[in-house]
Design an enzyme around this catalytic site. Structure first.
Site, PDB file in Angstrom:
ATOM      1  N   TRP A 344       0.825  -1.220   0.000  1.00  0.00           N
ATOM      2  CA  TRP A 344       0.000   0.000   0.000  1.00  0.00           C
ATOM      3  C   TRP A 344       0.853   1.261   0.000  1.00  0.00           C
ATOM      4  CZ3 TRP A 344      -1.563   2.913   4.819  1.00  0.00           C
ATOM      5  CH2 TRP A 344      -0.605   2.739   5.845  1.00  0.00           C
ATOM      6  N   ASP A 345       2.140   1.118   0.287  1.00  0.00           N
ATOM      7  CA  ASP A 345       3.066   2.243   0.228  1.00  0.00           C
ATOM      8  C   ASP A 345       2.858   3.055  -1.054  1.00  0.00           C
ATOM      9  OD1 ASP A 345       3.946   0.031   1.785  1.00  0.00           O
ATOM     10  OD2 ASP A 345       5.982   0.829   1.873  1.00  0.00           O
ATOM     11  N   GLU A 471       0.679  -2.254  12.661  1.00  0.00           N
ATOM     12  CA  GLU A 471       0.818  -3.717  12.780  1.00  0.00           C
ATOM     13  C   GLU A 471       1.178  -4.156  14.200  1.00  0.00           C
ATOM     14  OE1 GLU A 471       3.718  -4.399   9.775  1.00  0.00           O
ATOM     15  OE2 GLU A 471       2.237  -4.483   8.161  1.00  0.00           O
ATOM     16  N   LYS A 586       3.087   1.010  15.949  1.00  0.00           N
ATOM     17  CA  LYS A 586       4.283   0.978  15.111  1.00  0.00           C
ATOM     18  C   LYS A 586       4.314   2.223  14.244  1.00  0.00           C
ATOM     19  CE  LYS A 586       6.343  -2.288  11.767  1.00  0.00           C
ATOM     20  NZ  LYS A 586       5.890  -3.244  10.738  1.00  0.00           N
ATOM     21  N   GLN A 587       3.124   2.681  13.872  1.00  0.00           N
ATOM     22  CA  GLN A 587       3.018   3.807  12.953  1.00  0.00           C
ATOM     23  C   GLN A 587       1.609   4.375  13.051  1.00  0.00           C
ATOM     24  OE1 GLN A 587       3.413   0.574   9.960  1.00  0.00           O
ATOM     25  NE2 GLN A 587       2.539   2.105   8.623  1.00  0.00           N
TER      26      GLN A 587
END
Lengths: 757, 757
Positions: A344-345, A471, A586-587
């Protein structure tokens, strides 16, 4: 300002530099390894975008629907090596007998070069230089130029190595597992000044052909070549004296795009009989002049930032695929990390940058997703869904290649991410033909997935057993990001269905045919509307905060104080269960949704989300700081925005994640550039038009960039005190700046927020 | 009533029969394969309980804390084969020239036999019979007896095969993956009438020795043997005429228990010089007479049920380990399913049956768990917990062998299950010495785990990221079963801490030393009490129902109507994500907790749980129907109780799960027997004493069983109209029957619920 440069050779940084000094053109890429060798381990790599082999994927415990094969990007034939001997003494930096070392990656010239003066044991000095260029205009061509000036005997030994393995690391899930031989050599032939190698991928048997053509001059005279070949290698040896220049033109083709790869390579060799280094340099410069004229992001008053920003723009350009066979992988063409897979980046981090000024590239990336629709449909059937598509979390060829579904297949949001990118494309260009040909089908089919995996509970539409972008929490109910993006996906499927229902002409015919083929009718659209309207979001009223998921806020906060600094990224030091049961990110997750879909929430909710989630975020993912930077800008936290921006900006250049050796972080690059555009200048592309909330970072005097928007070319120029928006071409345009509407006929000038906002 | 019998040979049932006709003694087990061969594939297997090899476990994507090796139960040396030739014609059933076929597994004699009359091509008839017995008194001994009566030449070719592989199935997670050679042959020797084989496990290098001693009589005279050996096989050939009897005494030892395995086997051979088939038969009968006298469960008026119930009792006895090196694996010693691993099946399904009348076996199983405590502690550290233990979800040697953590390591409840079994043992026996030596440490260390993985949220103690017994829902917050069992674990850790704090003497010294070694103090006990008292349970007030977890009730119900009958078990036809996002159960979860811990809820809540969860349950697990049967009894749903009981009772005998060929379902056997004891007679072992809620199934005239309870022997006898409880030995006892207290001095007689309850 147009290059990165190193004036010392630091052996311990060689692997990172191999990534940083990658040259590529979106079709092929080659890491910056040393032609003459380093006498130390190297992570050599040359890659063709979209080329894949497939290998079995073995699971410790099998379950239904687990992928049993996976794509891997093979390292292809290695044409980099050219050993240099001066009076029979081998030139290497290991000897430490050298001076005036310099290495550059030049964004304007579009090439990398490296030169130094080498001193032999007997004390004589010779100048050596290595240049390499991957042609942005002739995508199959890579050229090396090696030049040696030495008062004595000069010998060059150029190697073409077909004995290639992929390397791996069995411990780190972010790298591929195990060493593997993914390319087989079919034939190596020598002919005059050419070496021809035909290889194929080991399992998928896709051909890959390479023709290498040598031109060598010594003191202006052509030099005879000696080719030595065996089953896996070709060595070409030339000797001369005083001055020698070798040009090594490498032509790469593959069976995916070129059918009979060798014939295609030979034809290209024929076509390029006159093509030499100087001609390719000239073309490259011309191409890049045009590129930078529209795609540059200028930073005023901060040279380091300027160099870094351009580095990112250049590396994205070098890595991004421009045909339907390819996309942009997590590490571009600069390394083996993540096996060369597309994530998806692309849609959330890289495409927004391409959309701004390179709509053709954006379209190409979107067409890739359209091309793999049938495979995504097949995957949805495997997962038990009667309709719709389930895009692979990671893939090259289109098949799901995720070996750990809780942080793979469960990230269904990739469907909405892809849909989002199509919608953004539509908002940028209003290109109904593109939507009719590509966008509608993707939007309808992705929207269907939500109906397949979601369900109504007490009047609200819920989505269970998914994993959001973060994640560090997996398999949850009602992940905010997923639900919000799904709502958008559904809403736009309905909206475009309505738009096309009312259209006439060929587009309507295409639309009707599509609906028929998909068996899509008004009743299903009604269900989509209904689920979008009643989408459920977990919400904490006390904090006026959207919860990351149904149970997230009831979990304990990660014990940050008890976690040693060297235990990050957490995923390498803690079991997933330990991580999953804590509030730790994580993000960006909910906050990323607030970035992409700010109209679903209030400014206060965005600010609350920032305050709540940021301290819980480890930024262990390279996709994190850039988003937090953008959202810090959004919340008026300018110092934090600058700090996150700087962190993202130097992630690869300073190797802050300690894995740049495995390849450059493409998503971070896109996200960092968005930090200027969406962060500092606050640009959003909405149905209602462009929205700006410009600020100028305190460390800069200003910045400037362009956007192509609905047949216009706009220039945005922000300084410490003013925001200038020029309409360089096209009709006047109404935009929103700090909540106010402005009509831009030629130019609008207002104070930035730092001043008066 | 004391045997299963087959009077026809049905080739397509041969693999299932291989499991059903297993003979074993808890140490060794051998599947009922045909001595003379079947001329069709066979799933041959001989196993030693607790013997393990270790092989690498490879994950498609590695993450921190994933096990990298796993135990596998190796098939050991195969001593089963003995081909029979009559006038040089091989005897096999394939020829179809046979009559009077009969095969029996006899629970009283403790052996299996098979006999038939074979007709040669020339029309002559010979009688052949095969018997085998695994000695329950001499655990290392297995004996085969082959008898042939034939008017002509008789030749027997007995084989000892060391060329052994484990078989596997890469698609079905319930079977092991891939074929593997886990045993290596070190030496094969012949000596007089003996064959000696020394082997070792391939990776763990645990020795396994076998001595096979032949005795052959033909017409009463001893027959000379011819041994032919090569590197992997020994064949012994004998010829005679008219009548021939071969006894093949096999002595097995292993390096785990016996140090130098061959010396131990030789010593046992010496010790057993006089041991022959008739002697072993006599011992076996004596042993079993004693066993059945106390452990039988008699069923009156239903022969088929009686045979089936005794089959289960017998097979459990044959499979259950009786030393600290072994336990009872999911398939006992009857097959390769689940790799020979031990699960929670032991504590929740099998141990309760052993506890009733075989306290020594129960103790032995508990000691096994105590023995592997250090490994469970190490695993807890790997998972990031500073204290406590994390028992492996599946193991032989003590290491975690689960390759799919969402349905493995995440089932933390195994810690509480083990603790529960220790508590039950204490409630049965009040054995403070056993608790001081084994129980306390296990209880304290398991209780600590809950503190490590749980956390307070707004005053309630929650446990996130776990999977309950129902593996069709994974990685949830506050699984009811887990939280309830954890509460019990914590409560009893505190309770026993308090009991032992007040004790004097040696036990107190042991307790003090233990607390010191574990650094366990009052403050930690206070925290345990606190978390137990404030344990959170998701609860739906409208339905007066405990929810399986925090989000379970908001999920859509599985589309049972749209699911084809041949798509069960769901796990073989649907991706885990599809299953996880629905309300669908593989087996009892919340209801199982209501069985084990009924005092945490009201009768109405139990009944509501039954009504709610049963229709959502596929019973895809063999651990399911038995529990639902018990709980149907508990809720007064007698017809359903009977129906579930019958389903469980015939699971293996009728191969209703289509995988009995991989081995017998030990947990189902234990659970089915519990269906009589805990189901029909409603027995619960509580701190306050024994509780009964007796009923008699309509299809029966009655049933009778015994319990050893606190130094008493009790007899329970239920008929259609009465419930008799006799205290055969020991002091008078107060029990609760249908909520009323009764003092049992000699006998209590009351009406069963069917009548007056």
């Amino acid at each position: 300002m147009w290059q990165i440069e190193r004036t010392t050779y630091e052996p311990e940084k060689r692997l990172v530099e191999e990534s940083l000094f990658t040259v590529g053109n979106g079709y092929l890429g080659v890491r910056g390894c040393f032609e003459e060798g380093t006498h130390a381990s190297s992570m050599r790599g040359t890659y063709i975008n979209g080329l894949y082999d497939r290998v079995p994927m073995r699971h410790a415990e099998m379950a239904y629907g687990f992928p049993e094969i996976q794509d891997k990007q093979p390292r292809i034939i290695d044409t980099q090596t050219c050993e240099v001997y001066l009076d029979d003494e081998r030139v290497t930096l290991k000897s430490k007998r050298y001076r005036d070392y310099v290495r550059r990656l030049d964004y304007r010239k579009g090439l990398s070069e490296r030169r130094y003066v080498f001193k032999t044991k007997s004390g004589k000095e010779g100048e050596v230089s290595f240049e390499r260029l991957a042609s942005l205009t002739r995508k199959n061509l890579l050229i090396y130029r090696i030049k040696v000036v030495y008062n004595g005997k000069i010998e060059l030994r150029s190697k073409i190595d077909c004995n290639i393995q992929n390397r791996g690391n069995t411990k780190d899930p972010r790298v591929g597992a195990g060493h593997m031989r993914l390319m087989k050599t079919l034939n190596i032939a020598k002919q005059d000044n050419q070496i021809k190698c035909l290889m194929e991928t080991a399992h998928t048997r896709i051909e890959q052909a390479t023709v290498v053509r040598y031109q060598v001059m010594s003191k202006g005279a052509e030099v005879p070549l000696v080719h030595l070949t065996n089953e896996t290698e070709a060595m070409t040896i030339v000797t001369g004296h005083d001055e020698m220049v070798m040009e090594k033109l490498c032509i790469f083709t593959d069976g995916l795009r070129h059918g009979d790869a060798m014939s295609a390579a030979e034809a290209l060799a024929e076509e390029n009989l006159e093509t030499d280094f100087s001609k390719l340099c000239a073309e490259q410069s011309d191409f890049l002049d045009r590129y930078w004229a529209v795609s540059d992001i200028e930073i005023f008053g901060d040279d380091r930032a300027q160099i870094s920003v351009r580095f990112m723009l250049f590396q994205l350009l070098q890595s991004v695929g421009t045909d339907a066979y390819s996309n942009i992988s997590a590490k571009g063409l600069s390394g083996a990390g993540y096996e060369g897979h597309y994530f998806w980046d692309t849609e959330i981090y890289v495409l927004p940058i391409m959309q701004m000024t390179q709509p053709e590239i954006a379209e190409s990336l979107l067409k890739y997703r359209h091309r793999i629709l049938p495979m995504a449909g097949k995957r949805a059937r495997e997962l038990g869904h009667a309709k719709g598509v389930a895009y692979p979390w990671r893939t090259i060829s289109g098949i799901e290649c995720s070996g750990y579904f809780p942080a793979g297949t469960a990230q269904y949001h990739i469907n909405a991410d892809i849909a989002y990118a199509f919608i953004q494309h539509y908002l940028y260009n209003e290109d109904l033909d593109f939507m009719a040909d590509y966008g509608l089908e993707v939007l309808f089919e992705t929207a269907r997935l939500w109906w397949a995996i979601g369900s109504f509970h007490r009047g609200e539409f819920m989505i269970h057993s998914v994993t959001g972008p973060d994640e560090y929490t997996a398999l949850v109910s009602n992940n905010y990001y997923t639900n919000a993006m799904a709502k958008y996906n559904l809403t736009w499927a309905v909206k475009l269905y309505e738009i096309f229902s009312k259209l006439g002409g060929e587009r309507h015919e295409k639309f009707k045919a599509l609906c028929e083929r998909l068996s899509l009718d008004d009743a299903e659209i009604d269900r989509m509307r209904d689920s979008a309207e009643h989408m459920y979001f977990a919400y904490d009223a006390v904090m006026d905060l959207y919860a990351q998921d149904d149970t997230f806020l009831t979990k304990p906060v990660w014990p940050f104080r008890d976690t040693p600094k060297d235990h990050y990224p957490l995923l390498l030091y803690f079991h997933p269960l330990t991580i999953y049961r804590h509030q730790v990110l994580k993000q960006a997750d909910t906050l990323l949704a607030h970035f992409l879909l700010e109209d679903y929430v209030t400014d206060l909710q965005i600010s609350n989300a920032y305050s709540y989630y940021e301290p819980l975020t480890t930024h262990d993912s390279s996709l994190s700081t850039c988003i937090y930077g953008i959202m810090a800008s959004r919340c008026g936290r300018e110092k934090q925005a600058e700090s996150f921006f700087m962190e993202s900006l130097r992630l690869d250049l300073d190797d802050t994640h300690h894995n740049t050796k495995d390849g450059l972080h493409m998503a971070n690059m896109g996200g960092t550039l968005l930090g200027v555009v969406a962060g500092f200048s606050g640009l959003r592309i909405k149905e209602e038009g462009l929205v700006f909330r410009p600020t100028c970072p305190g460390m800069w005097q200003g910045y400037r960039y362009h956007i192509k928007y609905k047949a216009r070319l706009l220039e945005v120029h922000v300084t410490e005190s003013t925001f200038k928006l020029k309409c360089l071409s096209g009709k006047p345009l109404e935009v929103e700046i700090f909540g106010e509407k402005y009509l831009v006929e030629n130019e609008v000038n207002i104070g930035t927020k730092n001043e008066g906002g």
